[in-house]
Design an enzyme around this catalytic site. Structure first.
Site, short mmCIF file in Angstrom:
data_model
loop_
_atom_site.label_atom_id
_atom_site.label_comp_id
_atom_site.label_asym_id
_atom_site.label_seq_id
_atom_site.Cartn_x
_atom_site.Cartn_y
_atom_site.Cartn_z
N CYS A 1 14.02 10.95 6.63
CA CYS A 1 13.95 10.53 8.04
C CYS A 1 15.30 10.64 8.73
O CYS A 1 15.36 10.90 9.93
CB CYS A 1 13.42 9.11 8.13
SG CYS A 1 14.40 7.95 7.18
N GLU B 1 9.74 1.74 10.71
CA GLU B 1 10.77 2.76 10.49
C GLU B 1 10.05 4.10 10.53
O GLU B 1 9.29 4.43 9.62
CB GLU B 1 11.45 2.57 9.14
CG GLU B 1 12.35 1.35 9.10
CD GLU B 1 13.06 1.19 7.77
OE1 GLU B 1 13.45 0.06 7.47
OE2 GLU B 1 13.20 2.18 7.05
N LYS C 1 0.89 -1.18 0.00
CA LYS C 1 0.00 0.00 0.00
C LYS C 1 0.92 1.23 0.00
O LYS C 1 1.49 1.59 1.03
CB LYS C 1 -0.88 -0.03 1.26
CG LYS C 1 -2.22 0.66 1.13
CD LYS C 1 -2.18 2.12 0.75
CE LYS C 1 -1.91 3.04 1.91
NZ LYS C 1 -1.74 4.46 1.48
P1 NAD Z 1 2.41 8.65 7.21
O1 NAD Z 1 2.61 7.91 8.47
O2 NAD Z 1 1.43 9.73 7.17
O3 NAD Z 1 2.00 7.64 6.03
C1 NAD Z 1 2.79 6.53 5.69
C2 NAD Z 1 1.89 5.47 5.08
O4 NAD Z 1 0.97 5.01 6.06
C3 NAD Z 1 1.06 5.95 3.90
O5 NAD Z 1 1.02 4.95 2.92
C4 NAD Z 1 -0.31 6.17 4.53
O6 NAD Z 1 -1.36 6.04 3.61
C5 NAD Z 1 -0.33 5.02 5.53
N1 NAD Z 1 -1.29 5.18 6.64
C6 NAD Z 1 -1.72 6.34 7.23
N2 NAD Z 1 -2.59 6.06 8.21
C7 NAD Z 1 -2.70 4.71 8.28
C8 NAD Z 1 -3.44 3.81 9.10
N3 NAD Z 1 -4.25 4.25 10.06
N4 NAD Z 1 -3.31 2.49 8.88
C9 NAD Z 1 -2.48 2.01 7.93
N5 NAD Z 1 -1.77 2.81 7.10
C10 NAD Z 1 -1.88 4.15 7.28
O7 NAD Z 1 3.87 9.15 6.79
P2 NAD Z 1 4.26 10.09 5.56
O8 NAD Z 1 3.84 11.48 5.91
O9 NAD Z 1 3.80 9.45 4.30
O10 NAD Z 1 5.85 9.97 5.58
C11 NAD Z 1 6.69 10.81 6.30
C12 NAD Z 1 7.12 10.14 7.60
O11 NAD Z 1 7.81 8.93 7.33
C13 NAD Z 1 8.09 10.98 8.42
O12 NAD Z 1 7.75 10.95 9.76
C14 NAD Z 1 9.43 10.28 8.20
O13 NAD Z 1 10.38 10.49 9.19
C15 NAD Z 1 9.00 8.86 8.11
N6 NAD Z 1 10.02 8.05 7.44
C16 NAD Z 1 10.79 7.22 8.19
C17 NAD Z 1 11.80 6.48 7.58
C18 NAD Z 1 12.71 5.59 8.39
O14 NAD Z 1 13.43 4.80 7.80
N7 NAD Z 1 12.72 5.67 9.71
C19 NAD Z 1 12.01 6.57 6.21
C20 NAD Z 1 11.19 7.43 5.49
C21 NAD Z 1 10.19 8.16 6.11
#
Ligand code: NAD
Length: 503
Positions: free
Chosen positions: A299, A265, A191
């Site tokens: 991140c 992550e 997804k």
């Molecule tokens: P997000 O958490 O808003 O969304 C990530 C994914 O989760 C999307 O596909 C979204 O549709 C899905 N999602 C949202 N709500 C959900 C739910 N209730 N159930 C299941 N899936 C759900 O994150 P974002 O804004 O897309 O990405 C940015 C974030 O990702 C930042 O906090 C960044 O630090 C983090 N990130 C971490 C790493 C790492 O390796 N630690 C790498 C890249 C990004």
């Protein structure tokens, strides 16, 4: 406009043309799947235009995909490691062949500058090659001899898994999760994020030419709809998730009734600690690269610079000079270093911190050169100087081109400030004192530490965070630990005495 920029725009338009033909479908059981016909809009952060309509997955779509993954699992899990190795290398070859297309589409879908995205597409191929080569040994275990018995362990794929990915460098990040799952013998339902979903379709197409039907499935959609349904589906045994910490908490709760194994992550507020004996120029290079490349939407960005008092003014002066020269522009312009942020909502979130920084009493130094395009979600690069660690700009993940700089007096204070935050993903330590470098590295609460270096990835090394930055590790064998179950088998080596009951 330079000729290479004009050429790049024409190439991007040619690659994007296919998405005008109709909604971008899911990919289920080896073929495109339009679902019930509901869609959502995918807008380009570059100019706000509609790039594509995307199938909006619901519970029924996730159910179809999860069942397809369930049907494909027995045969896929029984393929030999060398068969999987050959197939995953084929996927890597095809990614390389379409790397240009992936990079151009990703630039327009995510706003990232082409100079970084072309490398990201190739890194995705490397992810597949790395885990492909490890597939034949993924099931390896330990021999644990005991008295009269030999215990040995093997690893077996856990089952169909869900992979949920964010919008930053989406293609590369997706492959970082999907390649090890496939190499382990798991089937996958992916997804992708709703703000940059296009390249996930390309990965499905590529994999669809190589893998049996149902091994890799894709369901587009909104997090609270398709994402939630995936985390709740009983056929899905584990969820590999990359995204925000708050979403991770929700996923853990959603997956609890079906006892999902989770791997997270999450976010970061990573310190770069610069001592006064460091090679300051290199430290500044490292600090600025890790926060201002990839639009700061990263991140592992070094978003908190902790700088020893004696070199603090020099750091701020030199960083200011450099950020004034960061080239803002269209992601397809080869000169561009900083493109537009992913979405208007994200731009609003990031720039709210710019206003907050002033309210909190930090000195806000704005950088950037070049004409900011009239359309698109551009945020200027900023340095928040003279900040204090308790300020929100030092505690919260901004996820934009904003560096918070805080002075410290000595090693003890540096460590205290570094750890005084809820996150713990990466830390960067700059000093020429070897013993201090190791002391700091051991004391800092982070999953990954780089000493005198920016983030340089090594695929066998563990990748992941502590505290609110994650649960579990990716990379090398660590990925297999997540996607596989360890089974212990004990065999008696002779006719030992078995206790009798009921005599
Ligand atoms: P997000 O958490 O808003 O969304 C990530 C994914 O989760 C999307 O596909 C979204 O549709 C899905 N999602 C949202 N709500 C959900 C739910 N209730 N159930 C299941 N899936 C759900 O994150 P974002 O804004 O897309 O990405 C940015 C974030 O990702 C930042 O906090 C960044 O630090 C983090 N990130 C971490 C790493 C790492 O390796 N630690 C790498 C890249 C990004």
């Amino acid at each position: 406009m330079t000729k290479p920029f004009i050429d790049n725009q024409q190439r991007a338009e040619a690659y994007l043309a296919r998405f005008k033909a109709g909604p971008v479908p899911h990919w289920i059981d080896g073929k495109p799947d339009a679902g019930a016909g509901e869609t959502f809009d995918d807008l380009s952060p570059v100019d706000g235009r509609l790039l594509a309509k995307i199938a909006r997955g619901r519970e029924a779509d996730v159910d179809r995909a999860a069942k397809a993954a369930g049907r494909a699992f027995p045969a896929w899990s029984r393929t030999t490691g060398s068969e999987r190795r050959a197939l995953l290398h084929k996927i890597a070859d095809k990614i390389v062949a379409r790397a240009d297309e992936i990079a151009f589409i990703e630039c327009m879908d995510s706003g990232q500058a082409l100079r970084y995205m072309s490398k990201a597409a190739l890194r995705a191929a490397e992810n597949f090659r790395f885990f492909a080569d490890r597939a034949p040994n993924a099931g390896n275990g330990l021999a644990l001899p005991a008295e009269g018995q030999l215990n040995y362990t093997i690893r077996q794929p856990i089952g169909p898994v869900g992979v949920i990915t964010p919008w930053n460098t989406p293609f590369m990040l997706s492959t970082w999760k999907i390649a090890p799952a496939l190499a382990a013998g798991c089937t996958v339902v992916h997804k992708p994020a709703e703000w940059s979903p296009l390249t996930a379709m390309l990965l499905s197409e590529i994999a669809g030419e190589v893998l049996p039907a149902g091994v890799l499935n894709l369901v587009h959609g909104i997090g609270e709809e398709a994402g939630r349904a995936l985390t709740e589906h009983p056929a899905i045994k584990a969820i590999g998730f990359v995204g925000e910490s708050a979403t991770g908490s929700r996923i853990m709760a959603q997956g609890a009734p079906t006892l999902k194994r989770v791997h997270f992550e999450l976010g970061g507020k990573n310190p770069i600690v610069i001592f006064d004996d460091a090679d300051l120029e290199r430290a500044i290079d490292g600090a600025l690269f890790m926060i201002y490349s990839l639009n700061g939407e990263r991140c592992t960005s070094s978003s908190r610079a902790l700088v020893q008092a004696g070199i603090y003014d020099e750091f701020v002066r030199s960083a200011t000079e450099r950020i004034k020269k960061i080239k803002i522009g269209h992601p397809l312009d080869p000169a561009t270093e900083l493109g537009p942020l992913i979405h208007v909502n994200h731009l609003e979130k990031v720039t709210r911190y710019y206003a907050l920084a002033k309210q909190e009493g930090a000195r806000v130094i704005e950088g950037g050169v070049g004409e900011k395009p009239a359309r698109g979600y551009y945020a200027m690069p900023v340095l928040f100087a003279d900040a204090r660690n308790e300020m929100r700009i030092a505690q919260e993940e901004i996820f934009g081109p904003a560096l918070t700089a805080i002075p410290f007096q000595d090693e003890a204070e540096a460590l205290k400030l570094a750890n005084d935050v809820r996150y713990g993903l990466t830390a960067y330590i700059w000093t020429r004192d070897v013993a201090r470098a190791h002391r700091m590295a051991q004391g800092v609460e982070a999953g990954m530490v780089w000493i005198n270096s920016e983030n340089v990835r090594h695929l066998p090394a563990p990748f992941g965070g502590v505290k609110a930055s994650g649960i579990g590790r990716d990379g090398g064998d660590y990925s297999f630990d997540f996607y596989m179950e360890t089974k212990n088998i004990a065999v008696a080596l002779g006719d030992h005495k078995i206790p009798k009951i009921g005599e």
